[in-house]
Design an enzyme around this catalytic site. Sequence first.
Site, PDB file in Angstrom:
ATOM      1  N   TYR A  85     -12.626 -31.679 -14.121  1.00  0.00           N
ATOM      2  CA  TYR A  85     -11.699 -32.766 -13.782  1.00  0.00           C
ATOM      3  C   TYR A  85     -12.374 -33.751 -12.826  1.00  0.00           C
ATOM      4  O   TYR A  85     -12.307 -34.973 -13.027  1.00  0.00           O
ATOM      5  CB  TYR A  85     -10.422 -32.184 -13.150  1.00  0.00           C
ATOM      6  CG  TYR A  85      -9.377 -33.221 -12.810  1.00  0.00           C
ATOM      7  CD1 TYR A  85      -8.557 -33.759 -13.795  1.00  0.00           C
ATOM      8  CD2 TYR A  85      -9.204 -33.671 -11.501  1.00  0.00           C
ATOM      9  CE1 TYR A  85      -7.592 -34.718 -13.484  1.00  0.00           C
ATOM     10  CE2 TYR A  85      -8.249 -34.622 -11.182  1.00  0.00           C
ATOM     11  CZ  TYR A  85      -7.442 -35.147 -12.180  1.00  0.00           C
ATOM     12  OH  TYR A  85      -6.503 -36.106 -11.863  1.00  0.00           O
ATOM     13  N   SER A 135      -8.969 -40.958  -9.140  1.00  0.00           N
ATOM     14  CA  SER A 135      -8.362 -39.862  -8.367  1.00  0.00           C
ATOM     15  C   SER A 135      -9.153 -39.654  -7.081  1.00  0.00           C
ATOM     16  O   SER A 135     -10.308 -40.095  -6.989  1.00  0.00           O
ATOM     17  CB  SER A 135      -8.422 -38.581  -9.214  1.00  0.00           C
ATOM     18  OG  SER A 135      -8.085 -37.447  -8.450  1.00  0.00           O
ATOM     19  N   LYS A 176     -13.279 -37.683 -13.499  1.00  0.00           N
ATOM     20  CA  LYS A 176     -12.727 -38.777 -12.689  1.00  0.00           C
ATOM     21  C   LYS A 176     -13.828 -39.574 -11.971  1.00  0.00           C
ATOM     22  O   LYS A 176     -13.664 -40.755 -11.697  1.00  0.00           O
ATOM     23  CB  LYS A 176     -11.684 -38.240 -11.699  1.00  0.00           C
ATOM     24  CG  LYS A 176     -10.395 -37.761 -12.389  1.00  0.00           C
ATOM     25  CD  LYS A 176      -9.654 -38.912 -13.086  1.00  0.00           C
ATOM     26  CE  LYS A 176      -8.355 -38.491 -13.735  1.00  0.00           C
ATOM     27  NZ  LYS A 176      -7.650 -39.597 -14.406  1.00  0.00           N
TER      28      LYS A 176
HETATM   29  N1  LIG Z   1      -0.573 -36.041 -10.035  1.00  0.00           N
HETATM   30  C1  LIG Z   1      -1.611 -36.207  -9.243  1.00  0.00           C
HETATM   31  O1  LIG Z   1      -1.669 -35.668  -8.131  1.00  0.00           O
HETATM   32  C2  LIG Z   1      -2.746 -37.121  -9.653  1.00  0.00           C
HETATM   33  C3  LIG Z   1      -3.702 -37.435  -8.681  1.00  0.00           C
HETATM   34  C4  LIG Z   1      -4.760 -38.268  -9.029  1.00  0.00           C
HETATM   35  C5  LIG Z   1      -4.868 -38.767 -10.309  1.00  0.00           C
HETATM   36  N2  LIG Z   1      -3.923 -38.422 -11.237  1.00  0.00           N
HETATM   37  C6  LIG Z   1      -4.088 -38.982 -12.573  1.00  0.00           C
HETATM   38  O2  LIG Z   1      -2.959 -39.782 -12.864  1.00  0.00           O
HETATM   39  C7  LIG Z   1      -2.745 -39.796 -14.277  1.00  0.00           C
HETATM   40  C8  LIG Z   1      -1.313 -39.389 -14.566  1.00  0.00           C
HETATM   41  O3  LIG Z   1      -1.099 -38.119 -13.995  1.00  0.00           O
HETATM   42  P1  LIG Z   1       0.344 -37.451 -13.823  1.00  0.00           P
HETATM   43  O4  LIG Z   1       0.306 -36.669 -12.576  1.00  0.00           O
HETATM   44  O5  LIG Z   1       1.400 -38.458 -14.060  1.00  0.00           O
HETATM   45  O6  LIG Z   1       0.255 -36.394 -15.037  1.00  0.00           O
HETATM   46  P2  LIG Z   1       1.368 -35.842 -16.046  1.00  0.00           P
HETATM   47  O7  LIG Z   1       0.785 -34.593 -16.623  1.00  0.00           O
HETATM   48  O8  LIG Z   1       2.685 -35.748 -15.367  1.00  0.00           O
HETATM   49  O9  LIG Z   1       1.415 -36.994 -17.159  1.00  0.00           O
HETATM   50  C9  LIG Z   1       0.311 -37.216 -17.995  1.00  0.00           C
HETATM   51  C10 LIG Z   1       0.790 -37.762 -19.311  1.00  0.00           C
HETATM   52  O10 LIG Z   1      -0.371 -37.978 -20.146  1.00  0.00           O
HETATM   53  C11 LIG Z   1      -0.037 -37.575 -21.459  1.00  0.00           C
HETATM   54  N3  LIG Z   1      -1.253 -37.232 -22.204  1.00  0.00           N
HETATM   55  C12 LIG Z   1      -2.035 -36.133 -22.070  1.00  0.00           C
HETATM   56  N4  LIG Z   1      -3.026 -36.152 -22.972  1.00  0.00           N
HETATM   57  C13 LIG Z   1      -2.894 -37.284 -23.687  1.00  0.00           C
HETATM   58  C14 LIG Z   1      -3.607 -37.864 -24.761  1.00  0.00           C
HETATM   59  N5  LIG Z   1      -4.697 -37.257 -25.306  1.00  0.00           N
HETATM   60  N6  LIG Z   1      -3.208 -39.065 -25.261  1.00  0.00           N
HETATM   61  C15 LIG Z   1      -2.107 -39.677 -24.735  1.00  0.00           C
HETATM   62  N7  LIG Z   1      -1.376 -39.166 -23.728  1.00  0.00           N
HETATM   63  C16 LIG Z   1      -1.765 -37.981 -23.200  1.00  0.00           C
HETATM   64  C17 LIG Z   1       0.894 -36.373 -21.289  1.00  0.00           C
HETATM   65  O11 LIG Z   1       1.676 -36.125 -22.444  1.00  0.00           O
HETATM   66  C18 LIG Z   1       1.721 -36.806 -20.067  1.00  0.00           C
HETATM   67  O12 LIG Z   1       2.894 -37.476 -20.459  1.00  0.00           O
HETATM   68  C19 LIG Z   1      -3.789 -38.840 -14.865  1.00  0.00           C
HETATM   69  O13 LIG Z   1      -4.919 -39.582 -15.275  1.00  0.00           O
HETATM   70  C20 LIG Z   1      -4.161 -37.959 -13.678  1.00  0.00           C
HETATM   71  O14 LIG Z   1      -5.438 -37.409 -13.825  1.00  0.00           O
HETATM   72  C21 LIG Z   1      -2.870 -37.620 -10.935  1.00  0.00           C
END
Ligand SMILES: NC(=O)c1ccc[n+]([C@@H]2O[C@H](COP(=O)([O-])OP(=O)(O)OC[C@H]3O[C@@H](n4cnc5c(N)ncnc54)[C@H](O)[C@@H]3O)[C@@H](O)[C@H]2O)c1
Length: 262
Positions: free
Chosen positions: A157, A144, A161
């Site tokens: 968080y 991230s 990361k």
């Molecule tokens: N959205 C952003 O702006 C952003 C930015 C940087 C990094 N990220 C990272 O990208 C990844 C995906 O994020 P997103 O925005 O799609 O999030 P999201 O919340 O839309 O999706 C995350 C998914 O992970 C699943 N999950 C949560 N805990 C879990 C567990 N213990 N075991 C299995 N599955 C689990 C949830 O059910 C969900 O379907 C994450 O690692 C997040 O930290 C997101």
Amino acid sequence: MARVSGRSCIVTGAAQGIGRAIGEALLDEGADVCFADINADKVADVAALNQGRGAGRVTHARVDVTDRAQVRAMIDHAVAVFGKLDVKFNNAGVNKPMNFLDVTEENWRFIMDVNGLGCLIGMQEAARQFIRQGTFGKIINTASVASRQGFDNVAPYCASKWGVVSLTQSGARDLARHDITVTGFAPGVVATEMWEQVDRDLMEIGAAERPGQAMEEFSAEILKGRVARPEDVTGTTTFLASRDSDYMTGQIVMIDGGMTLV
Ligand SMILES: NC(=O)c1ccc[n+]([C@@H]2O[C@H](COP(=O)([O-])OP(=O)(O)OC[C@H]3O[C@@H](n4cnc5c(N)ncnc54)[C@H](O)[C@@H]3O)[C@@H](O)[C@H]2O)c1
């Protein structure tokens, strides 16, 4: 030929958001994809909707990435269906904003467990499978912008990361002798359900006054002038799963529209 034809992949956190988009993009370029998530019903629906999408096969698994037995079972399932594992995306992640002085042990452990320990277990068990198979394998971790800077109200968080970056580097060094590569990618602000929840949480703790304010403020410095859609990261994620990146390891690719120039 499509970039990932014949590659057998698992994507965690694939019931929605970035993980779902990663899986769908892999299917579009010929891979077999196991969509995995803790939300069993939703991930089953995503897999069903994607049956027949590409040339490859589709399956799904319910997994809690913090539970080693469940991670092993997920890998065994994908191998039973596809015959092997080539690429493992450790993408599942969580966030729960709190003001720095209010961060509790519970908040820290919840976030570090899923984002940190979940990533470690996912890497270890994928690597064990590659070693058993005696094949080349690729591990790809979701980092991230919070892996590059500490932001306010989301300290655990950010710590988790930053941990993903060091796991990527340590894993790359340790696993190279087995012909296993470890890379990662670092999104900026991506419009997903995670961000909608973060926006609500930041209002709840008094860090924002109206819906959308936190996302606007967080995104103000993005050189591309807009937040990302999940599809903005999938060109890179498919590249990281493909033969084109086979000589890369230990690297994190930033995909943040120019939000952080580090
Ligand atoms: N959205 C952003 O702006 C952003 C930015 C940087 C990094 N990220 C990272 O990208 C990844 C995906 O994020 P997103 O925005 O799609 O999030 P999201 O919340 O839309 O999706 C995350 C998914 O992970 C699943 N999950 C949560 N805990 C879990 C567990 N213990 N075991 C299995 N599955 C689990 C949830 O059910 C969900 O379907 C994450 O690692 C997040 O930290 C997101």
